[in-house]
Design an enzyme around this catalytic site. Structure first.
Site, PDB file in Angstrom:
ATOM      1  N   ASP A 113       0.841  -1.186   0.000  1.00  0.00           N
ATOM      2  CA  ASP A 113       0.000   0.000   0.000  1.00  0.00           C
ATOM      3  C   ASP A 113       0.890   1.255   0.000  1.00  0.00           C
ATOM      4  O   ASP A 113       1.808   1.354  -0.800  1.00  0.00           O
ATOM      5  CB  ASP A 113      -0.955  -0.080   1.207  1.00  0.00           C
ATOM      6  CG  ASP A 113      -1.947   1.056   1.306  1.00  0.00           C
ATOM      7  OD1 ASP A 113      -2.880   1.106   0.478  1.00  0.00           O
ATOM      8  OD2 ASP A 113      -1.787   1.903   2.199  1.00  0.00           O
ATOM      9  N   HIS A 312      -7.019  -6.150  -1.617  1.00  0.00           N
ATOM     10  CA  HIS A 312      -5.982  -5.160  -1.325  1.00  0.00           C
ATOM     11  C   HIS A 312      -5.007  -5.586  -0.240  1.00  0.00           C
ATOM     12  O   HIS A 312      -3.858  -5.150  -0.237  1.00  0.00           O
ATOM     13  CB  HIS A 312      -6.646  -3.840  -0.920  1.00  0.00           C
ATOM     14  CG  HIS A 312      -5.679  -2.735  -0.666  1.00  0.00           C
ATOM     15  ND1 HIS A 312      -4.860  -2.219  -1.659  1.00  0.00           N
ATOM     16  CD2 HIS A 312      -5.373  -2.049   0.465  1.00  0.00           C
ATOM     17  CE1 HIS A 312      -4.100  -1.255  -1.132  1.00  0.00           C
ATOM     18  NE2 HIS A 312      -4.393  -1.139   0.141  1.00  0.00           N
TER      19      HIS A 312
END
Length: 333
Positions: A113, A312
């Site tokens: 991320d 994610h």
């Protein structure tokens, strides 16, 4: 300061220990395990060192010294009050200072991320200190003619969630109210079987709305996240609030300005890119062009790995697959 949890028959080096080190003018909490070549694990938002709980033992067992810090603004690491002290130059400085504190000349950086921005920038600014980069979720995004925030705002409007996070106090009013519930929304929103992954829908806050309008309250936790895991995250965020992590987003324009001298500089280090096929990050505007051409931006790219059915939270959703790819990349350096 040490906080060690020793299993029967194991020595200290075989399990996660915790301490604080001084780097770049701040105190940084690190979790570490194993001995050998250094691998530094850089988390994203809203996470902490704990997001690497599955990688620390795997790396240690394979003969590496794995170190997962709470990055600036997070967890037990210092949280400067001034927003401008969260620029990419500060964050890269923290990582280089961590290597110095560990008395290591080089490390492989593994990042997820927003942590990937720090890893890629560290490799760009200090390739002498970075042996390689493994980026999870977010590929290398070279500096463009405008900041990433400005570009995405042009593409998706002022409701784009990164824009919503810019005003101090606005997002905090939602997130800090109940840290545990806020984290549950985030982790459910981005995982592989979430409603967001089915579209995926652009991460845009409705006009006049709130962040949580695009993150429904989950009926249950995703299977990769236990109640105890959520408690571990929530304990930190209930104590610190979310401002430190949000300040990373608030320096996007500043970091773009500060990195002007590296415009067009080559990305030379060996690298690996791993993402889930249901990760909303890879569906943002421009990613469909950038990811297939990543080799041209990162000439020493060793591969792009796509994990099916994965959202994610890459290393938490698919720890075994991520660990296997990570160890294969490390063995090839």
């Amino acid at each position: 300061m040490s906080d060690q949890h020793t299993a029967p028959g194991q020595g200290v080096k075989d399990e996660v220990s915790h301490r604080s080190v001084q780097t770049n003018g701040i105190g940084m909490h690190i979790a570490e395990q194993g001995e050998g070549p250094l691998v530094v694990l850089l988390h994203g938002f809203p996470e902490s060192w704990y997001s690497w709980r599955h990688q620390l033992p795997a790396l240690a067992a394979a003969g590496y010294h794995a170190v997962a810090p709470d990055l600036r603004g997070y967890g037990r690491t210092d949280r400067p009050a001034e927003v401008e002290r969260y620029s990419q130059l500060h964050l890269v400085g923290d990582v280089i200072g961590l290597l110095d504190a560990l008395d290591e000349q080089q490390a492989v950086l593994v990042a997820h991320d927003f942590g990937t921005a720090v890893a890629w920038n560290a490799a760009l600014l200090r390739p002498d200190r970075v042996r390689g980069v493994v980026a999870l979720s977010v590929p290398y995004l070279p500096r463009g003619p405008v900041s990433a925030l400005a570009g995405l705002r042009q593409a998706l409007g002022d409701g784009f969630y990164m824009q919503y996070l810019q005003e101090p106090g606005v997002a905090e009013a939602e997130l800090d109210k109940d840290a545990r519930a806020s984290l549950a929304r985030f982790f459910h929103w981005g995982f592989g079987d979430s409603p967001q992954a089915a579209g995926p829908t652009p991460p845009v806050v409705p006009a006049g709305g709130r962040l949580f309008d695009m993150m429904p309250e989950p009926a249950a936790l995703p299977e990769w996240l236990t109640e105890a895991d959520l408690d571990a995250y929530a304990a930190d965020y209930a104590r610190t609030g979310f401002t430190g992590g949000l300040n990373w987003w608030r320096t996007l324009d500043l970091s773009w300005e500060l990195t002007a001298p590296w415009q067009g500089a080559p990305m030379t280090v060996p690298a690996l890119y791993v993402h889930g096929d249901r990760d909303g990050s890879v569906s943002l505007p421009g990613m469909d062009q950038l990811i297939p051409n990543l080799q041209y931006l990162v000439p020493n790219l060793r591969g792009t790995v796509v994990l099916p059915g994965t959202g994610h939270w890459t290393q938490q959703e698919r720890p075994e697959e991520v660990n296997a790819e990570l160890l294969k990349f490390l063995a090839g350096l």
